[in-house]
Design a protein around this motif. Structure first.
Motif, PDB file in Angstrom:
ATOM      1  N   ARG A  47       0.832  -1.214   0.000  1.00  0.00           N
ATOM      2  CA  ARG A  47       0.000   0.000   0.000  1.00  0.00           C
ATOM      3  C   ARG A  47       0.860   1.255   0.000  1.00  0.00           C
ATOM      4  N   TRP A  48       1.948   1.239   0.774  1.00  0.00           N
ATOM      5  CA  TRP A  48       2.848   2.404   0.785  1.00  0.00           C
ATOM      6  C   TRP A  48       3.475   2.616  -0.597  1.00  0.00           C
ATOM      7  N   LEU A  49       3.963   1.529  -1.183  1.00  0.00           N
ATOM      8  CA  LEU A  49       4.658   1.648  -2.468  1.00  0.00           C
ATOM      9  C   LEU A  49       3.727   2.015  -3.617  1.00  0.00           C
ATOM     10  N   SER A  50       2.458   1.626  -3.533  1.00  0.00           N
ATOM     11  CA  SER A  50       1.521   1.943  -4.603  1.00  0.00           C
ATOM     12  C   SER A  50       0.892   3.326  -4.433  1.00  0.00           C
ATOM     13  N   GLY A  51       1.152   3.991  -3.317  1.00  0.00           N
ATOM     14  CA  GLY A  51       0.642   5.336  -3.105  1.00  0.00           C
ATOM     15  C   GLY A  51      -0.735   5.391  -2.478  1.00  0.00           C
ATOM     16  N   SER A  52      -1.224   4.286  -1.948  1.00  0.00           N
ATOM     17  CA  SER A  52      -2.555   4.267  -1.329  1.00  0.00           C
ATOM     18  C   SER A  52      -2.626   5.099  -0.058  1.00  0.00           C
ATOM     19  N   TYR A  53      -1.501   5.326   0.584  1.00  0.00           N
ATOM     20  CA  TYR A  53      -1.489   6.079   1.831  1.00  0.00           C
ATOM     21  C   TYR A  53      -1.225   7.566   1.622  1.00  0.00           C
ATOM     22  N   ALA A  54      -1.318   8.052   0.403  1.00  0.00           N
ATOM     23  CA  ALA A  54      -1.079   9.466   0.119  1.00  0.00           C
ATOM     24  C   ALA A  54      -2.158  10.330   0.771  1.00  0.00           C
ATOM     25  N   ILE A  55      -1.763  11.481   1.256  1.00  0.00           N
ATOM     26  CA  ILE A  55      -2.699  12.414   1.880  1.00  0.00           C
ATOM     27  C   ILE A  55      -3.288  13.288   0.787  1.00  0.00           C
ATOM     28  N   PRO A  56      -4.610  13.288   0.644  1.00  0.00           N
ATOM     29  CA  PRO A  56      -5.220  14.095  -0.411  1.00  0.00           C
ATOM     30  C   PRO A  56      -5.062  15.590  -0.125  1.00  0.00           C
ATOM     31  N   VAL A  57      -4.901  16.371  -1.177  1.00  0.00           N
ATOM     32  CA  VAL A  57      -4.743  17.818  -1.066  1.00  0.00           C
ATOM     33  C   VAL A  57      -5.998  18.477  -1.613  1.00  0.00           C
ATOM     34  N   SER A  58      -6.527  19.431  -0.859  1.00  0.00           N
ATOM     35  CA  SER A  58      -7.721  20.130  -1.335  1.00  0.00           C
ATOM     36  C   SER A  58      -7.322  21.165  -2.390  1.00  0.00           C
ATOM     37  N   ASP A  59      -8.282  21.656  -3.148  1.00  0.00           N
ATOM     38  CA  ASP A  59      -8.008  22.631  -4.204  1.00  0.00           C
ATOM     39  C   ASP A  59      -7.396  23.904  -3.639  1.00  0.00           C
ATOM     40  N   ASP A  60      -7.838  24.369  -2.478  1.00  0.00           N
ATOM     41  CA  ASP A  60      -7.306  25.592  -1.872  1.00  0.00           C
ATOM     42  C   ASP A  60      -5.825  25.456  -1.565  1.00  0.00           C
ATOM     43  N   GLU A  61      -5.407  24.294  -1.053  1.00  0.00           N
ATOM     44  CA  GLU A  61      -4.000  24.081  -0.732  1.00  0.00           C
ATOM     45  C   GLU A  61      -3.158  23.981  -1.999  1.00  0.00           C
ATOM     46  N   ALA A  62      -3.707  23.383  -3.047  1.00  0.00           N
ATOM     47  CA  ALA A  62      -2.977  23.253  -4.303  1.00  0.00           C
ATOM     48  C   ALA A  62      -2.735  24.615  -4.935  1.00  0.00           C
ATOM     49  N   LYS A  63      -3.736  25.508  -4.898  1.00  0.00           N
ATOM     50  CA  LYS A  63      -3.591  26.844  -5.454  1.00  0.00           C
ATOM     51  C   LYS A  63      -2.612  27.674  -4.653  1.00  0.00           C
ATOM     52  N   ALA A  64      -2.605  27.522  -3.348  1.00  0.00           N
ATOM     53  CA  ALA A  64      -1.680  28.274  -2.493  1.00  0.00           C
ATOM     54  C   ALA A  64      -0.246  27.870  -2.789  1.00  0.00           C
ATOM     55  N   GLY A  65      -0.014  26.597  -3.110  1.00  0.00           N
ATOM     56  CA  GLY A  65       1.327  26.121  -3.424  1.00  0.00           C
ATOM     57  C   GLY A  65       1.825  26.654  -4.761  1.00  0.00           C
ATOM     58  N   GLU A  66       0.951  26.950  -5.693  1.00  0.00           N
ATOM     59  CA  GLU A  66       1.348  27.459  -7.016  1.00  0.00           C
ATOM     60  C   GLU A  66       1.826  28.906  -6.951  1.00  0.00           C
ATOM     61  N   ASN A  67       1.345  29.667  -5.964  1.00  0.00           N
ATOM     62  CA  ASN A  67       1.716  31.080  -5.863  1.00  0.00           C
ATOM     63  C   ASN A  67       3.099  31.296  -5.282  1.00  0.00           C
ATOM     64  N   ASP A  68       3.703  30.273  -4.712  1.00  0.00           N
ATOM     65  CA  ASP A  68       5.035  30.436  -4.078  1.00  0.00           C
ATOM     66  C   ASP A  68       6.131  30.593  -5.068  1.00  0.00           C
TER      67      ASP A  68
END
Length: 68
Positions: A47-68
């Protein structure tokens, strides 16, 4: 057989408390801690290697990361 002293034997406690296996809920064992078996350990690693344990990112957090 006595060594000449009548000291009570010391109570030896395990290093860790046994917990339920995170995969199946059975009691964990020392060789595969915190899992109960090699099978459950391998399932978790997969599960770790296949990415099943990834933490989902909301749209607001994704947009905030693009402005940096």
């Amino acid at each position: 057989m006595s060594n000449g002293t009548d000291k009570p034997t010391a109570k030896v406690e395990p290093l860790r408390k046994a917990h339920p296996c995170p995969e199946c809920g059975r009691q964990s064992v020392r060789d595969h801690y915190p899992f109960c078996s090699e099978r459950c350990r391998s399932l978790d690693l997969n599960r770790w290697l296949s990415g099943s344990y990834a933490i989902p990112v909301s749209d607001d957090e994704a947009k905030a990361g693009e402005n940096d």
